[in-house]
Write an enzyme that holds these catalytic residues in place. Structure first.
Site, PDB file in Angstrom:
ATOM      1  N   ASP A 142      -7.706  -7.077   4.737  1.00  0.00           N
ATOM      2  CA  ASP A 142      -6.740  -8.122   3.820  1.00  0.00           C
ATOM      3  C   ASP A 142      -6.109  -9.393   4.732  1.00  0.00           C
ATOM      4  O   ASP A 142      -5.719 -10.358   4.009  1.00  0.00           O
ATOM      5  CB  ASP A 142      -5.545  -7.462   3.275  1.00  0.00           C
ATOM      6  CG  ASP A 142      -5.902  -6.357   2.261  1.00  0.00           C
ATOM      7  OD1 ASP A 142      -7.009  -6.315   1.671  1.00  0.00           O
ATOM      8  OD2 ASP A 142      -5.218  -5.519   2.184  1.00  0.00           O
ATOM      9  N   SER A 186       0.732  -1.155  -0.006  1.00  0.00           N
ATOM     10  CA  SER A 186      -0.161  -0.036  -0.252  1.00  0.00           C
ATOM     11  C   SER A 186       0.729   1.199   0.080  1.00  0.00           C
ATOM     12  O   SER A 186       0.588   2.247  -0.539  1.00  0.00           O
ATOM     13  CB  SER A 186      -0.895   0.112   1.239  1.00  0.00           C
ATOM     14  OG  SER A 186      -1.869  -1.022   1.222  1.00  0.00           O
ATOM     15  N   ARG A 208     -14.191  -6.427 -10.971  1.00  0.00           N
ATOM     16  CA  ARG A 208     -14.353  -5.981  -9.718  1.00  0.00           C
ATOM     17  C   ARG A 208     -15.172  -4.409 -10.012  1.00  0.00           C
ATOM     18  O   ARG A 208     -14.843  -3.841 -10.870  1.00  0.00           O
ATOM     19  CB  ARG A 208     -13.066  -5.545  -8.953  1.00  0.00           C
ATOM     20  CG  ARG A 208     -12.315  -6.882  -8.629  1.00  0.00           C
ATOM     21  CD  ARG A 208     -10.914  -6.958  -7.937  1.00  0.00           C
ATOM     22  NE  ARG A 208     -11.147  -6.141  -6.673  1.00  0.00           N
ATOM     23  CZ  ARG A 208      -9.916  -6.009  -6.014  1.00  0.00           C
ATOM     24  NH1 ARG A 208      -8.626  -5.988  -6.548  1.00  0.00           N
ATOM     25  NH2 ARG A 208     -10.273  -5.151  -5.069  1.00  0.00           N
ATOM     26  N   ARG A 236       1.834   4.527  -3.075  1.00  0.00           N
ATOM     27  CA  ARG A 236       1.544   5.932  -2.876  1.00  0.00           C
ATOM     28  C   ARG A 236       2.849   6.734  -2.940  1.00  0.00           C
ATOM     29  O   ARG A 236       2.613   7.741  -3.529  1.00  0.00           O
ATOM     30  CB  ARG A 236       0.849   6.150  -1.420  1.00  0.00           C
ATOM     31  CG  ARG A 236      -0.384   5.680  -1.291  1.00  0.00           C
ATOM     32  CD  ARG A 236      -0.958   5.116   0.177  1.00  0.00           C
ATOM     33  NE  ARG A 236      -2.339   4.862   0.261  1.00  0.00           N
ATOM     34  CZ  ARG A 236      -3.117   3.670  -0.056  1.00  0.00           C
ATOM     35  NH1 ARG A 236      -2.343   2.543  -0.444  1.00  0.00           N
ATOM     36  NH2 ARG A 236      -4.382   3.517   0.257  1.00  0.00           N
ATOM     37  N   ARG A 288      -3.599 -13.884  -1.639  1.00  0.00           N
ATOM     38  CA  ARG A 288      -3.901 -14.010  -0.320  1.00  0.00           C
ATOM     39  C   ARG A 288      -4.457 -15.279   0.082  1.00  0.00           C
ATOM     40  O   ARG A 288      -4.042 -15.847   0.937  1.00  0.00           O
ATOM     41  CB  ARG A 288      -4.605 -12.991   0.385  1.00  0.00           C
ATOM     42  CG  ARG A 288      -3.872 -11.513   0.293  1.00  0.00           C
ATOM     43  CD  ARG A 288      -4.373 -10.432   1.310  1.00  0.00           C
ATOM     44  NE  ARG A 288      -4.064  -9.181   0.751  1.00  0.00           N
ATOM     45  CZ  ARG A 288      -2.608  -8.809   0.861  1.00  0.00           C
ATOM     46  NH1 ARG A 288      -1.872  -9.461   1.676  1.00  0.00           N
ATOM     47  NH2 ARG A 288      -2.507  -7.489   0.402  1.00  0.00           N
TER      48      ARG A 288
HETATM   49  C1  S3P Z   1      -5.721  -0.912   0.199  1.00  0.00           C
HETATM   50  C2  S3P Z   1      -6.907  -1.068   0.403  1.00  0.00           C
HETATM   51  C3  S3P Z   1      -7.725  -2.152   0.820  1.00  0.00           C
HETATM   52  C4  S3P Z   1      -7.138  -3.272   0.481  1.00  0.00           C
HETATM   53  C5  S3P Z   1      -6.205  -3.350  -0.449  1.00  0.00           C
HETATM   54  C6  S3P Z   1      -5.059  -2.302  -0.555  1.00  0.00           C
HETATM   55  C7  S3P Z   1      -4.857   0.332  -0.279  1.00  0.00           C
HETATM   56  O1  S3P Z   1      -8.888  -1.963  -0.207  1.00  0.00           O
HETATM   57  O2  S3P Z   1      -7.937  -4.284   0.523  1.00  0.00           O
HETATM   58  O3  S3P Z   1      -5.473  -4.567  -0.528  1.00  0.00           O
HETATM   59  O4  S3P Z   1      -3.850   0.161  -0.432  1.00  0.00           O
HETATM   60  O5  S3P Z   1      -5.406   1.393  -0.089  1.00  0.00           O
HETATM   61  P1  S3P Z   1     -10.261  -1.299   0.048  1.00  0.00           P
HETATM   62  O6  S3P Z   1      -9.849   0.410   0.297  1.00  0.00           O
HETATM   63  O7  S3P Z   1     -10.892  -1.173  -1.281  1.00  0.00           O
HETATM   64  O8  S3P Z   1     -10.847  -1.589   1.351  1.00  0.00           O
END
Ligand code: S3P
Length: 441
Positions: free
Chosen positions: A318, A28, A127, A32, A393
């Site tokens: 997750d 994540s 999705r 970013r 996962r």
């Molecule tokens: C993530 C947010 C989550 C998570 C994904 C990574 C992120 O999804 O499930 O693996 O990096 O912001 P959602 O924000 O759709 O719940």
């Protein structure tokens, strides 16, 4: 960057996990850092960038948008030319399997003075994208998307600031709106009832943006000059959870994980595991680049079991497949409710984890919004042939479940772990004294 791996993996049970692990960078946070470095005014270096296929997809999309990115052994170098430095791509951007890439980049693309198409693999095309298309349309972007799914054709525009409450708690949606807010005509507000991961807010602040967060509300001021940075990505806590779970499945295990990201919006999983009996200790906790990091040590312990519901779901979204797969190793089982979101992840995770666990002999009851996995009294798991349906996962969660089963388990399509944690099998093998073997596909 992906390790070479084979399609099928045989997991032999037994042994324990012991040792010290340096984890690859958080997925994540890596996304970013790459996206915001591309919008900064100058050159950033990102160390410990995630080796995951998902984060490589983000780099490839940014390159198609004209951003110069070099991947060296030590770091990823990103040359930013400011908020208006991106260029139209002639070809569609490919987010691969990555929901974070498509949703967060959509926010950036909405503010450009050109049109882009962004799509992904079969799983990503299934999705839901309405959640991100809707607020970006409200801000003024024109978006074409058949049935609100990828491919998304995004015609950028001069954006209006909005005050938005996502109907489903989602860090990806929040981030998309905040990133679009960089290009808006005023202060953009996002409100959330559950605090989702806040790496976008932290990174924006670290790079000099004006962003205010008060309880349940985030406000971003437009058109900051984002400063380039020397980033170091913390180790991936969500990946580490599979190693933590391995230590909980295998008696006499003891593992230490170095420099793991401990952002409080991510650590509810550790709180939950401790609450059901896990022995987890944190040390050397410190703030680096706005993110908490530290060492996590874990020892095997007996788990009671428990229920996850309500806000906990978004806080550990997750980690839920791994928790479900720990169910048979607890006294009273694991129950999950209010987690309909799991059905629209990389796979329908309620269905895939339930099917996998059932084929291993677990007693599982599936609900529309969750599942109940019986504890130890339902008997020991047995080895089985598992199809993770391309979901990283699920493959990792069932591999860990297989460690305590009777007999070997075969994980088909095991290379899908590369989507988030290409080093998973080699790391696990290093920590184990009983080895798993590779089978040619
Ligand atoms: C993530 C947010 C989550 C998570 C994904 C990574 C992120 O999804 O499930 O693996 O990096 O912001 P959602 O924000 O759709 O719940």
């Amino acid at each position: 960057m992906l390790e070479s791996s084979v399609a099928k993996k045989t997991i032999s049970p037994g042994g324990n996990v012991t040792g010290v692990v340096e984890l690859p960078g958080d997925k994540s946070i890596s996304h970013r850092y790459a996206i915001l470095a591309a919008l900064a005014e100058g050159t950033s270096e990102i160390r410990n960038y995630s080796s995951s296929a998902d984060c490589l997809s983000t780099i490839e999309c940014l390159r198609k948008l004209g951003v110069e990115i070099d991947i060296t052994k030590e770091f990823v170098k990103v040359v930013g030319h400011g908020l208006d430095g991106l260029k139209a791509s002639k070809r569609a951007l490919d987010a691969g399997n990555s929901g974070s890439t498509i949703r967060m980049l959509s926010g950036v693309l909405a503010g450009q003075n050109f049109t882009s198409t962004i799509t992904g693999d079969k799983s990503l095309q299934r999705r839901p994208m309405r959640r991100v298309v809707e607020p970006l349309r409200q801000m003024g972007a024109e978006i074409r998307a058949k049935d609100d799914r990828a491919p998304l054709e995004i015609r950028g525009a001069k954006l209006k600031a909005i005050d938005y409450t996502p109907p489903i708690p989602s860090a990806q949606v929040k981030s998309a709106v905040l990133l679009a807010g960089l290009y808006a005509d005023g202060v953009t507000t996002v409100r959330e009832s559950v605090r989702t991961r806040d790496h976008t807010e932290i990174t924006l602040r670290e790079m000099g943006a004006r962003i205010e967060t008060t309880k349940g509300q985030i406000q971003i001021h437009p058109r900051p000059k984002l400063q380039p940075r020397q980033f170091i990505v913390p180790g991936d806590l969500s990946g580490s959870v599979f190693l933590i779970a391995a230590a909980l499945v295998l008696p006499e295990s003891s593992v230490m994980l170095h420099n793991v990201g401990l952002n409080p919006t991510r650590t509810k999983i550790l709180d939950f595991l401790i609450s059901i009996g896990a022995s987890i200790n944190l040390a050397s906790v410190q703030l680096r680049g706005g993110e908490l990091i530290g060492d996590v040590s874990i020892r095997h312990a007996k788990l009671t079991g428990g229920t996850i519901a309500g806000p906990q779901v978004a806080e550990m979204i997750d980690e839920l497949p791994m928790l479900a797969a720990l169910g048979p190793y607890t006294e009273n089982g694991i129950e999950i409710h209010d987690a309909k979101e799991l059905r629209v992840k990389e796979s329908d995770r309620i269905a895939t984890i339930s099917a996998g666990l059932k084929s291993m002999g677990a007693q599982v009851e599936e609900f529309p919004d969750g599942m109940k996995v019986a504890g130890k009294s339902a008997g020991k798991l047995r080895g089985a042939k598992i199809d993770p349906e391309g979901d990283h996962r699920i493959a990792m969660a069932l591999t860990v479940a297989a460690l305590g089963a009777q007999g070997d388990t075969i994980i088909r399509d095991s290379e899908c772990v590369g989507v988030s944690f290409p080093e998973f099998f080699t790391t696990l093998e290093k920590l184990r004294d009983a080895k798993s073997q590779d089978d040619p596909a």
